[in-house]
Design a protein around this motif. Structure first.
Motif, mmCIF file in Angstrom:
data_model
loop_
_atom_site.group_PDB
_atom_site.id
_atom_site.type_symbol
_atom_site.label_atom_id
_atom_site.label_comp_id
_atom_site.label_asym_id
_atom_site.label_seq_id
_atom_site.Cartn_x
_atom_site.Cartn_y
_atom_site.Cartn_z
ATOM 1 N N ILE B 78 0.834 -1.196 0.000
ATOM 2 C CA ILE B 78 0.000 0.000 0.000
ATOM 3 C C ILE B 78 0.879 1.261 0.000
ATOM 4 N N LEU B 79 1.897 1.261 0.857
ATOM 5 C CA LEU B 79 2.783 2.435 0.915
ATOM 6 C C LEU B 79 3.483 2.652 -0.433
ATOM 7 N N PHE B 80 3.912 1.556 -1.028
ATOM 8 C CA PHE B 80 4.568 1.632 -2.333
ATOM 9 C C PHE B 80 3.638 2.278 -3.364
ATOM 10 N N HIS B 81 2.388 1.831 -3.362
ATOM 11 C CA HIS B 81 1.429 2.377 -4.323
ATOM 12 C C HIS B 81 1.169 3.859 -4.073
ATOM 13 N N ILE B 82 1.115 4.235 -2.805
ATOM 14 C CA ILE B 82 0.868 5.647 -2.494
ATOM 15 C C ILE B 82 1.995 6.494 -3.085
ATOM 16 N N GLY B 83 3.221 6.072 -2.863
ATOM 17 C CA GLY B 83 4.361 6.797 -3.406
ATOM 18 C C GLY B 83 4.332 6.844 -4.928
ATOM 19 N N LEU B 84 4.042 5.682 -5.508
ATOM 20 C CA LEU B 84 4.008 5.595 -6.973
ATOM 21 C C LEU B 84 3.024 6.582 -7.581
ATOM 22 N N LEU B 85 1.901 6.758 -6.898
ATOM 23 C CA LEU B 85 0.864 7.639 -7.434
ATOM 24 C C LEU B 85 1.186 9.114 -7.157
ATOM 25 N N LEU B 86 1.554 9.380 -5.926
ATOM 26 C CA LEU B 86 1.682 10.793 -5.535
ATOM 27 C C LEU B 86 2.905 11.481 -6.115
ATOM 28 N N VAL B 87 4.039 10.821 -6.033
ATOM 29 C CA VAL B 87 5.276 11.510 -6.413
ATOM 30 C C VAL B 87 5.274 12.000 -7.863
ATOM 31 N N PRO B 88 5.028 11.124 -8.842
ATOM 32 C CA PRO B 88 5.101 11.624 -10.221
ATOM 33 C C PRO B 88 4.073 12.709 -10.517
ATOM 34 N N ILE B 89 2.913 12.628 -9.895
ATOM 35 C CA ILE B 89 1.845 13.564 -10.261
ATOM 36 C C ILE B 89 1.999 14.916 -9.552
ATOM 37 N N PHE B 90 2.512 14.882 -8.332
ATOM 38 C CA PHE B 90 2.512 16.135 -7.565
ATOM 39 C C PHE B 90 3.901 16.727 -7.308
ATOM 40 N N THR B 108 1.218 20.936 -5.380
ATOM 41 C CA THR B 108 2.542 20.313 -5.470
ATOM 42 C C THR B 108 2.999 19.878 -4.083
ATOM 43 N N LEU B 109 3.911 18.892 -4.102
ATOM 44 C CA LEU B 109 4.468 18.390 -2.846
ATOM 45 C C LEU B 109 5.564 19.340 -2.376
ATOM 46 N N SER B 110 5.615 19.562 -1.079
ATOM 47 C CA SER B 110 6.713 20.371 -0.559
ATOM 48 C C SER B 110 8.003 19.558 -0.670
ATOM 49 N N TYR B 111 9.117 20.251 -0.534
ATOM 50 C CA TYR B 111 10.420 19.595 -0.665
ATOM 51 C C TYR B 111 10.531 18.418 0.304
ATOM 52 N N LYS B 112 10.098 18.665 1.549
ATOM 53 C CA LYS B 112 10.232 17.654 2.576
ATOM 54 C C LYS B 112 9.410 16.402 2.250
ATOM 55 N N TRP B 113 8.190 16.667 1.807
ATOM 56 C CA TRP B 113 7.312 15.555 1.469
ATOM 57 C C TRP B 113 7.844 14.777 0.268
ATOM 58 N N ALA B 114 8.292 15.508 -0.725
ATOM 59 C CA ALA B 114 8.805 14.843 -1.923
ATOM 60 C C ALA B 114 9.987 13.946 -1.548
ATOM 61 N N TYR B 115 10.849 14.486 -0.722
ATOM 62 C CA TYR B 115 12.024 13.747 -0.252
ATOM 63 C C TYR B 115 11.577 12.460 0.455
ATOM 64 N N GLY B 116 10.692 12.635 1.400
ATOM 65 C CA GLY B 116 10.239 11.499 2.211
ATOM 66 C C GLY B 116 9.508 10.455 1.387
ATOM 67 N N LEU B 117 8.595 10.921 0.572
ATOM 68 C CA LEU B 117 7.783 9.977 -0.203
ATOM 69 C C LEU B 117 8.631 9.208 -1.211
ATOM 70 N N THR B 118 9.579 9.912 -1.826
ATOM 71 C CA THR B 118 10.431 9.227 -2.798
ATOM 72 C C THR B 118 11.239 8.137 -2.105
ATOM 73 N N LEU B 119 11.776 8.495 -0.975
ATOM 74 C CA LEU B 119 12.555 7.521 -0.221
ATOM 75 C C LEU B 119 11.681 6.336 0.198
ATOM 76 N N LEU B 120 10.483 6.665 0.639
ATOM 77 C CA LEU B 120 9.552 5.618 1.063
ATOM 78 C C LEU B 120 9.253 4.662 -0.097
ATOM 79 N N THR B 121 9.029 5.235 -1.265
ATOM 80 C CA THR B 121 8.715 4.400 -2.421
ATOM 81 C C THR B 121 9.884 3.478 -2.739
ATOM 82 N N ILE B 122 11.088 4.038 -2.689
ATOM 83 C CA ILE B 122 12.263 3.226 -3.017
ATOM 84 C C ILE B 122 12.433 2.102 -1.993
ATOM 85 N N ILE B 123 12.294 2.456 -0.740
ATOM 86 C CA ILE B 123 12.491 1.440 0.302
ATOM 87 C C ILE B 123 11.416 0.354 0.232
#
Ligand code: SF4
Ligand code: SF4
Lengths: 490, 234
Positions: B78-90, B108-123
């Motif tokens: 679920i977390l992976f999917h959230i990242g997959l959807l949010l990061v590219p679009i926002f 748009t995502l703030s810098y902090k959120w983008a950083y966190g979400l991208t990392l979350l998706t990768i992990i």
């Protein structure tokens, strides 16, 4: 819910085949159920022809197209399946089983698959694959528990259903089911238990006498009464094996005074078509429609039987007139209704033992009948216990999908198919296990016998019969001599 | 390199994006059409639409489903999917690309959120791959594409993350950016033809399963005729 895996000895016992080696040789088929002789040549081609014909005249293509694109291979379904939980054999994972048929569809019925097959020189469907399907689709009880937790929405029960249908078109189907269906559709008696009408009427008369003696009430089994509200179709085997259930049902109708009848033209609710062939499903359902029509009945009433109820409720409209088809109700719905309206009284001091309720997959999985029988039971059984999981997430008895009628696979059913159920029953510590389904009852009785669990498997109406309170006005003052002890009349 | 980047970012992006949209629309339309046709042919038209819709929603927001089976896998998925959807679009950098053209307002995502979400998706993506290999049942079921897809999906995330958050030299930046864009475009083009099509088909699954049990009437006769079995005994 997890269980201890079966031991190697149990595995050996469960999979032991009773088929003669020379028959297996001749049929080139290694399965645990008996199969009538069939044309063994050219099986892949004939399988594909049957598959194509079925796709052409059905709705299956929609589902298959969707499923081949969706499958996530996450194996969540492995956790849900009682067969995989018992064997731990990877080939029993529902998604693997479904893939057997989905891969044939992909390879032979999609452009991409055909192209890829040609490019890679893939021969496509082989005898070995047919062999694997013939085995695998009868290991599954078509209980559909696995579908509840599949994120891709894949209905393995549907794929098992379709796989068996195609196999049956090339002659691979359990002999037990085919022979019974033949008798039902083409035989002299017209029912799966081959009960002739005189034997039926004798049995019912005998039960009436018994009930008069036990309850001092004239409880009748009306026969061929035209214009009745309900035309009754129990699993026909009930007439041989479930006298108490039938007596309970008759007692309820006597208490309420509503009109119901059994027809001598056709009195079998069983529909093995649901288990192996849509063509048989259709023919059998039409017999119910014809008999209800002949008797000018208003509703179809199915007895305590899950698959009989499901096949009538969902397929009478399919094959016999859509929304104009006769309404179908299960006897428990009727009993619940009259109980709620105060037309049925039950003594709460009769059944004092621990009682548990088993949900038959065919009426519970889709959420059709779950709470009604429980409400009735809780109202008059002091000591009701719940088994979990239950309701639409229940665990199959292990004899679903018609497997219970295949006697030669009993060891499989009671060591593998029913293993999780046996654990559950044991934990509940119940004395009476209420299983309102002819198939479940047979399987559960064999299960508790083989697994040595001290439980009595009964129907809902068996207990109702024990506890029913009749209005004083219904009590006969003096029992007629010939029905009394049964001595004088003989 | 500059030209190549420009080309990848411009015409190639528009082409692959269009292919994705058209491809996904096509399979969605086909699926819907098949569903409609099956429903029309069905002898029994009483489909429990309300209940089916609830089930479909339950899977789109699968909170209640998480802890039933394979909870760890499910949470990661679920977390992976959230990242997959949010990061590219926002992602701000993405939004800016088309906002300059279209001028539409967009979150748009703030810098902090983008950083966190991208990392979350990768992990979580890596964890899913490891989990698939380690789990006896899912590794048995898995096809090549089940491993390749998470890897493919992670390429744009990893390259994007390096470019945005880790200081790299301009040469490396350009090379990584090119991989980032091309990988994204490859994903676009392949989506409609692979299991990733579930991104548009998923909401229909429960309806398909419900309607699939609604058979057309009179198929006995038709199947018999086609298979030359008319009049054959049972
Ligand atoms: S739960 Fe569904 S998608 Fe996952 S492995 Fe089973 S059938 Fe496949
Ligand atoms: S339908 Fe039941 S027996 Fe068959 S694969 Fe699913 S859970 Fe297992």
């Amino acid at each position: 819910m997890r269980t201890k895996r079966i031991t190697p000895e149990e595995r050996e016992r469960a999979f032991k085949s009773l088929r003669k080696p020379d028959v297996e040789e001749k049929q080139r088929l290694h399965v645990r159920y008996h199969v009538e002789d069939f044309d063994v040549n050219d099986r892949p081609r004939r399988f594909l022809e049957a598959f194509a014909a079925i796709l052409k005249h059905s709705n299956y293509r929609m589902a298959l197209e969707h499923f081949i694109r969706m499958s996530a291979k996450c194996s969540r379904c492995a956790v849900s399946c009682q067969v995989y939980q018992a064997t731990g054999d990877l080939k029993d994972i529902p998604c693997y089983r479904s893939e057997l048929l989905l891969s044939v569809y992909r390879r032979h019925f999609t452009y991409g698959g055909m192209l890829k097959g040609r490019l890679l020189g893939d021969p496509g469907l082989t005898d070995e694959k047919i062999q694997e399907m013939a085995e695998s689709f009868w290991n599954c009880t078509a209980c559909r528990r696995c579908s509840i937790d599949c994120p891709s929405g894949i209905d393995h029960g549907l794929i098992t259903h379709l796989g068996r249908y195609i196999l049956s078109e090339i002659g691979i189907a359990p002999r037990a089911l085919v022979v019974s269906t033949r008798e039902q559709l083409e035989g002299a008696t017209g029912n799966t238990s081959a009960i002739p009408v005189p034997a039926l009427t004798d049995t019912l008369e005998f039960l009436e006498e018994d009930m008069l003696e036990e309850k001092q009430v004239e409880i009748k089994f009306p026969i061929d009464v035209e214009g009745s509200e309900y035309v009754f179709f129990p699993a026909v085997s009930d007439f041989l094996m479930e006298a108490e259930t039938l007596m309970g049902i008759a007692a309820v109708f006597t208490a309420t005074g509503d009109s119901w009848t059994t027809g001598t033209g056709y009195f079998d609710g069983i529909n093995y078509g649901l288990f192996y062939s849509d063509r048989m499903l259709e023919r059998i359902v039409k017999k119910i429609d014809a008999e209800t029509r002949r008797l000018k009945g208003k509703k179809v009433l199915i007895g305590e039987c899950g698959h009989a109820s499901r096949s009538a409720k969902y397929f009478l409209p399919t094959y016999c007139g859509g929304k104009d088809a006769y309404p179908v109700i299960n006897i428990m719905e009727y009993t619940y209704e009259v109980f709620k309206n105060g037309r049925l009284k039950l003594d709460p001091n009769i059944v004092t033992e621990k009682v548990a309720y088993h949900d038959p997959c065919n009426i519970a999985r889709q959420g059709w009948i779950i709470d009604k029988p429980r409400e009735i039971l809780k109202a008059f059984c002091k000591n009701y216990v719940e088994m979990t999981p239950s309701g639409s997430n229940n665990i199959c008895c292990g004899g679903g999908g018609g497997t219970v009628s295949i006697d030669e696979i009993r060891p499989y059913r009671t060591t593998i198919g029913g293993k999780l159920k046996a654990d559950q029953i044991r934990r509940s510590g119940c004395h009476y296990l209420v299983a309102p389904c002819a198939n479940c009852k047979k399987q559960l009785r064999e299960l508790v016998e083989d697994q040595k669990i001290p439980v009595e498997v009964v129907g809902l109406h068996d207990l109702i019969y024990k506890a029913i309170i009749f209005d004083d006005s219904l009590k006969v003052k003096k029992i007629p001599a010939e029905a009394g002890t049964g001595e004088e009349g003989k | 390199m500059e030209h190549l980047l420009e080309f990848a970012r411009g015409p190639l992006f528009r082409l692959s994006f269009a292919l994705m949209v058209l491809g996904l629309l096509r399979i969605l339309a086909l699926d819907l059409f098949e569903l409609y046709r099956a429903y029309r042919q069905a002898g029994d038209k009483t489909v429990p639409w309300g209940k089916t819709t609830l089930k479909a929603l339950e899977w789109l927001v699968p909170i209640r489903k998480v802890f039933v089976n394979r909870p760890v896998y499910s949470v990661f998925s679920i977390l992976f999917h959230i990242g997959l959807l949010l990061v590219p679009i926002f992602l701000y950098a993405h939004v800016k690309l088309w906002q300059d053209d279209l001028g539409l307002p967009w979150l748009t995502l703030s810098y902090k959120w983008a950083y966190g979400l991208t990392l979350l998706t990768i992990i979580t993506g890596l964890a899913l791959i490891v989990g698939r290999i380690a789990n006896r049942t899912s590794s048995f079921l898995s096809r090549k594409q089940d491993y390749l897809w998470p890897i493919a999906l992670l390429i744009p995330f990893v390259t994007g993350f390096i470019c945005a958050h880790l200081g790299v030299g301009p040469k490396a930046y350009q090379a990584l950016m090119l991989i980032h864009i091309l990988a994204g475009e490859l994903i676009f083009v392949l989506m409609p033809f692979t299991k990733i099509a579930h991104c548009v088909l998923m909401p229909l699954s429960q309806y398909v399963a419900a309607v699939a049990w609604k058979f057309p009437p009179d198929t006995d006769d038709k199947v018999c005729t086609t298979l030359n079995k008319k009049g054959e005994p049972v």
